[in-house]
Write an enzyme that holds these catalytic residues in place. Structure first.
Site, PDB file in Angstrom:
ATOM      1  N   ALA A 128       0.868  -1.171   0.000  1.00 54.00           N
ATOM      2  CA  ALA A 128       0.000   0.000   0.000  1.00 54.00           C
ATOM      3  C   ALA A 128       0.906   1.223   0.000  1.00 54.00           C
ATOM      4  O   ALA A 128       2.057   1.156   0.446  1.00 54.00           O
ATOM      5  CB  ALA A 128      -0.871  -0.018   1.244  1.00 54.00           C
TER       6      ALA A 128
ATOM      7  N   GLY B 122       0.335  -5.029   0.635  1.00 53.44           N
ATOM      8  CA  GLY B 122      -0.753  -4.997  -0.355  1.00 53.44           C
ATOM      9  C   GLY B 122      -0.354  -5.616  -1.683  1.00 53.44           C
ATOM     10  O   GLY B 122      -1.202  -6.134  -2.414  1.00 53.44           O
TER      11      GLY B 122
ATOM     12  N   GLU C   5      -0.796  -9.198  -1.225  1.00 54.66           N
ATOM     13  CA  GLU C   5      -2.241  -9.455  -1.193  1.00 54.66           C
ATOM     14  C   GLU C   5      -2.827  -9.462  -2.605  1.00 54.66           C
ATOM     15  O   GLU C   5      -3.739 -10.222  -2.907  1.00 54.66           O
ATOM     16  CB  GLU C   5      -2.931  -8.400  -0.314  1.00 54.66           C
ATOM     17  CG  GLU C   5      -2.576  -8.554   1.160  1.00 54.66           C
ATOM     18  CD  GLU C   5      -3.105  -7.428   2.019  1.00 54.66           C
ATOM     19  OE1 GLU C   5      -2.683  -6.265   1.810  1.00 54.66           O
ATOM     20  OE2 GLU C   5      -3.952  -7.677   2.891  1.00 54.66           O
TER      21      GLU C   5
ATOM     22  N   GLU D 125       3.632  -5.152   7.267  1.00 51.18           N
ATOM     23  CA  GLU D 125       2.690  -4.275   7.972  1.00 51.18           C
ATOM     24  C   GLU D 125       2.985  -4.146   9.460  1.00 51.18           C
ATOM     25  O   GLU D 125       2.854  -3.081  10.051  1.00 51.18           O
ATOM     26  CB  GLU D 125       1.244  -4.792   7.802  1.00 51.18           C
ATOM     27  CG  GLU D 125       0.629  -4.543   6.443  1.00 51.18           C
ATOM     28  CD  GLU D 125       0.916  -5.650   5.432  1.00 51.18           C
ATOM     29  OE1 GLU D 125       1.841  -6.465   5.649  1.00 51.18           O
ATOM     30  OE2 GLU D 125       0.207  -5.686   4.408  1.00 51.18           O
TER      31      GLU D 125
HETATM   32  N1  DAK Z   1       4.683   3.318  -0.670  1.00 44.98           N
HETATM   33  C1  DAK Z   1       5.146   4.444  -1.227  1.00 44.98           C
HETATM   34  N2  DAK Z   1       6.410   4.584  -1.668  1.00 44.98           N
HETATM   35  C2  DAK Z   1       7.216   3.524  -1.557  1.00 44.98           C
HETATM   36  C3  DAK Z   1       6.781   2.291  -1.025  1.00 44.98           C
HETATM   37  C4  DAK Z   1       5.427   2.204  -0.565  1.00 44.98           C
HETATM   38  N3  DAK Z   1       4.923   1.076  -0.079  1.00 44.98           N
HETATM   39  N4  DAK Z   1       7.816   1.429  -1.064  1.00 44.98           N
HETATM   40  C5  DAK Z   1       8.840   2.098  -1.597  1.00 44.98           C
HETATM   41  N5  DAK Z   1       8.497   3.364  -1.914  1.00 44.98           N
HETATM   42  C6  DAK Z   1       9.307   4.398  -2.492  1.00 44.98           C
HETATM   43  C7  DAK Z   1      10.400   4.843  -1.508  1.00 44.98           C
HETATM   44  O1  DAK Z   1       9.880   5.801  -0.601  1.00 44.98           O
HETATM   45  C8  DAK Z   1      11.427   5.440  -2.440  1.00 44.98           C
HETATM   46  O2  DAK Z   1      10.991   6.717  -2.841  1.00 44.98           O
HETATM   47  P1  DAK Z   1      12.049   7.954  -2.965  1.00 44.98           P
HETATM   48  O3  DAK Z   1      12.672   8.082  -1.614  1.00 44.98           O
HETATM   49  O4  DAK Z   1      13.012   7.524  -4.022  1.00 44.98           O
HETATM   50  O5  DAK Z   1      11.180   9.114  -3.363  1.00 44.98           O
HETATM   51  C9  DAK Z   1      11.332   4.538  -3.677  1.00 44.98           C
HETATM   52  O6  DAK Z   1      10.065   3.882  -3.576  1.00 44.98           O
HETATM   53  C10 DAK Z   1      12.406   3.468  -3.703  1.00 44.98           C
HETATM   54  O7  DAK Z   1      12.396   2.792  -2.457  1.00 44.98           O
HETATM   55  P2  DAK Z   1      13.706   2.578  -1.572  1.00 44.98           P
HETATM   56  O8  DAK Z   1      14.672   3.688  -1.782  1.00 44.98           O
HETATM   57  O9  DAK Z   1      13.248   2.319  -0.171  1.00 44.98           O
HETATM   58  O10 DAK Z   1      14.307   1.251  -2.235  1.00 44.98           O
HETATM   59  P3  DAK Z   1      15.203   0.153  -1.533  1.00 44.98           P
HETATM   60  O11 DAK Z   1      15.716  -0.707  -2.617  1.00 44.98           O
HETATM   61  O12 DAK Z   1      16.197   0.779  -0.583  1.00 44.98           O
HETATM   62  O13 DAK Z   1      14.194  -0.691  -0.631  1.00 44.98           O
HETATM   63  C11 DAK Z   1      12.107  -1.824  -0.194  1.00 44.98           C
HETATM   64  C12 DAK Z   1      13.161  -1.433  -1.271  1.00 44.98           C
HETATM   65  C13 DAK Z   1      10.922  -2.456  -0.906  1.00 44.98           C
HETATM   66  C14 DAK Z   1      12.723  -2.889   0.751  1.00 44.98           C
HETATM   67  C15 DAK Z   1      11.705  -0.584   0.614  1.00 44.98           C
HETATM   68  O14 DAK Z   1      11.320   0.435  -0.320  1.00 44.98           O
HETATM   69  C16 DAK Z   1      10.564  -0.837   1.541  1.00 44.98           C
HETATM   70  O15 DAK Z   1      10.743  -1.387   2.633  1.00 44.98           O
HETATM   71  N6  DAK Z   1       9.377  -0.343   1.133  1.00 44.98           N
HETATM   72  C17 DAK Z   1       8.210  -0.376   1.959  1.00 44.98           C
HETATM   73  C18 DAK Z   1       7.625  -1.739   1.989  1.00 44.98           C
HETATM   74  C19 DAK Z   1       6.370  -1.703   2.828  1.00 44.98           C
HETATM   75  O16 DAK Z   1       6.462  -1.566   4.051  1.00 44.98           O
HETATM   76  N7  DAK Z   1       5.235  -1.705   2.137  1.00 44.98           N
HETATM   77  C20 DAK Z   1       3.996  -1.467   2.752  1.00 44.98           C
HETATM   78  C21 DAK Z   1       3.503  -2.717   3.301  1.00 44.98           C
HETATM   79  S1  DAK Z   1       2.156  -2.343   4.316  1.00 44.98           S
HETATM   80  C22 DAK Z   1      -4.769  -1.147   5.727  1.00 44.98           C
HETATM   81  C23 DAK Z   1      -4.768  -1.140   4.391  1.00 44.98           C
HETATM   82  C24 DAK Z   1      -3.728  -1.692   3.724  1.00 44.98           C
HETATM   83  C25 DAK Z   1      -2.649  -2.214   4.403  1.00 44.98           C
HETATM   84  C26 DAK Z   1      -2.676  -2.214   5.759  1.00 44.98           C
HETATM   85  C27 DAK Z   1      -3.710  -1.696   6.413  1.00 44.98           C
HETATM   86  N8  DAK Z   1      -5.821  -0.527   6.456  1.00 44.98           N
HETATM   87  C28 DAK Z   1      -6.709   0.338   5.709  1.00 44.98           C
HETATM   88  C29 DAK Z   1      -5.870  -0.559   7.841  1.00 44.98           C
HETATM   89  C30 DAK Z   1      -1.531  -2.673   3.686  1.00 44.98           C
HETATM   90  C31 DAK Z   1      -0.337  -2.189   4.056  1.00 44.98           C
HETATM   91  C32 DAK Z   1       0.846  -2.495   3.343  1.00 44.98           C
HETATM   92  O17 DAK Z   1       0.864  -2.842   2.199  1.00 44.98           O
END
Ligand code: DAK
Length: 261
Positions: A66, A112, A115, A135
């Site tokens: 997400a 997400g 998912e 998450e």
């Molecule tokens: N959202 C927005 N931007 C993101 C992103 C994300 N999920 N993941 C990465 N980016 C962006 C980064 O901010 C970065 O942007 P800039 O700084 O260049 O502007 C760019 O993509 C490249 O990312 P990194 O520089 O971090 O790249 P790395 O190779 O160093 O790392 C990574 C890759 C995938 C390990 C890292 O980016 C990372 O940890 N990303 C976040 C992964 C994550 O936590 N995803 C979210 C999962 S939680 C709900 C509804 C839905 C959900 C939960 C609850 N409710 C309504 C209650 C679902 C939640 C999720 O999906």
């Protein structure tokens, strides 16, 4: 239809939906969800599209989850619940599309994004892919069906471990635990996924639709009811022209030509 955050095109009978926000690693924001929903409707209504393949743009990510800025901006529990329902509804559309959906997981499939892959019928991963549910590290739980589809696919214990730790697994581990069905070299991912899509596009479309419904709906019922459902769907298949064509082609030792009727 013109899209901003996804692309949708067709190669023969295979529709290909690509989430296209590479600068955010294809994270799912509101517009992206809206466009995926519209695209699913488009593919569903297109009689020439027999199979849908979904992937992410670039080499790094399928979908990194997400959109985290959108999650941070949530102002109330009600906003959160509404966001969660919306994502669930869009992924339900994917799961209920009456055509096979293949996820070609070309990189990170997190939260997400994982998912999204879970709502697809078949998952093929590049050997460079990483999958997981981070998450918990954001003070959240999966909100788009993940807590429900994951244990159904990989079992309760493995699912809880993934959900509680937030750890990513590599493609080989994902294959071992049943989270993906096949792992291929990153360079050949799309070719392999398209090959499978081509094979499925030649199968009887009505029977594919019925098989998908039998599995998806049957899994939500007890065995007795599920078998009654199976018998009804089998009956519907028997009423199709494709059943006559398929059985005739076998007896006449020729390739069947299915019409989806
Ligand atoms: N959202 C927005 N931007 C993101 C992103 C994300 N999920 N993941 C990465 N980016 C962006 C980064 O901010 C970065 O942007 P800039 O700084 O260049 O502007 C760019 O993509 C490249 O990312 P990194 O520089 O971090 O790249 P790395 O190779 O160093 O790392 C990574 C890759 C995938 C390990 C890292 O980016 C990372 O940890 N990303 C976040 C992964 C994550 O936590 N995803 C979210 C999962 S939680 C709900 C509804 C839905 C959900 C939960 C609850 N409710 C309504 C209650 C679902 C939640 C999720 O999906």
């Amino acid at each position: 239809m013109a899209y901003t955050n996804i692309t949708l095109h067709k190669e023969g009978a295979v529709a290909i939906l690509t989430v296209n926000r590479p600068k955010a690693l294809n994270a799912l924001d509101d517009l992206t969800f809206d466009e995926i929903a519209t695209a699913i409707g488009e593919v569903g209504a297109d009689n020439e599209a027999r199979v849908l393949l979904v992937t992410g743009s670039g080499e790094k990510a399928f979908v990194a989850g997400a959109d985290i800025p959108s999650l941070r901006a949530l102002e109330s529990a009600f906003d959160g619940a509404a966001l969660s329902r919306k994502g669930q509804e869009v992924f339900d559309l994917v799961e209920r599309l009456e055509k096979p959906v293949i996820a070609a997981i070309n990189g990170f499939a997190l939260g997400g994004g994982c998912e999204f892959a879970l709502a697809c019928d078949i998952r093929i991963a590049a050997d460079t892919a990483k999958l997981g549910f981070p998450e918990i590290n954001l003070g959240l739980i999966p909100g788009y069906g993940g807590t429900q589809r994951l244990p159904r696919l990989v079992g309760v214990s493995v699912a809880k471990r993934l959900l509680f730790t937030g750890d990513m697994v590599d493609a080989a581990t994902a294959l071992k635990i049943g989270l993906v069905d096949e792992v291929v070299g990153a360079g050949e991912l799309m070719e392999k996924a398209k090959n499978l899509a081509d094979i499925l596009s030649q199968k009887a479309p009505l029977a594919l639709r019925l098989a998908k419904r039998a599995v998806n709906e049957g899994l939500e019922s007890d065995l007795d009811r599920a078998q009654i459902l199976e018998a009804s769907l089998f009956g519907i298949a028997c009423g199709s022209e494709d059943r006559v064509e398929g059985t005739s082609a076998f007896l006449e030792k020729r390739k069947p030509s299915f019409k989806g009727r």
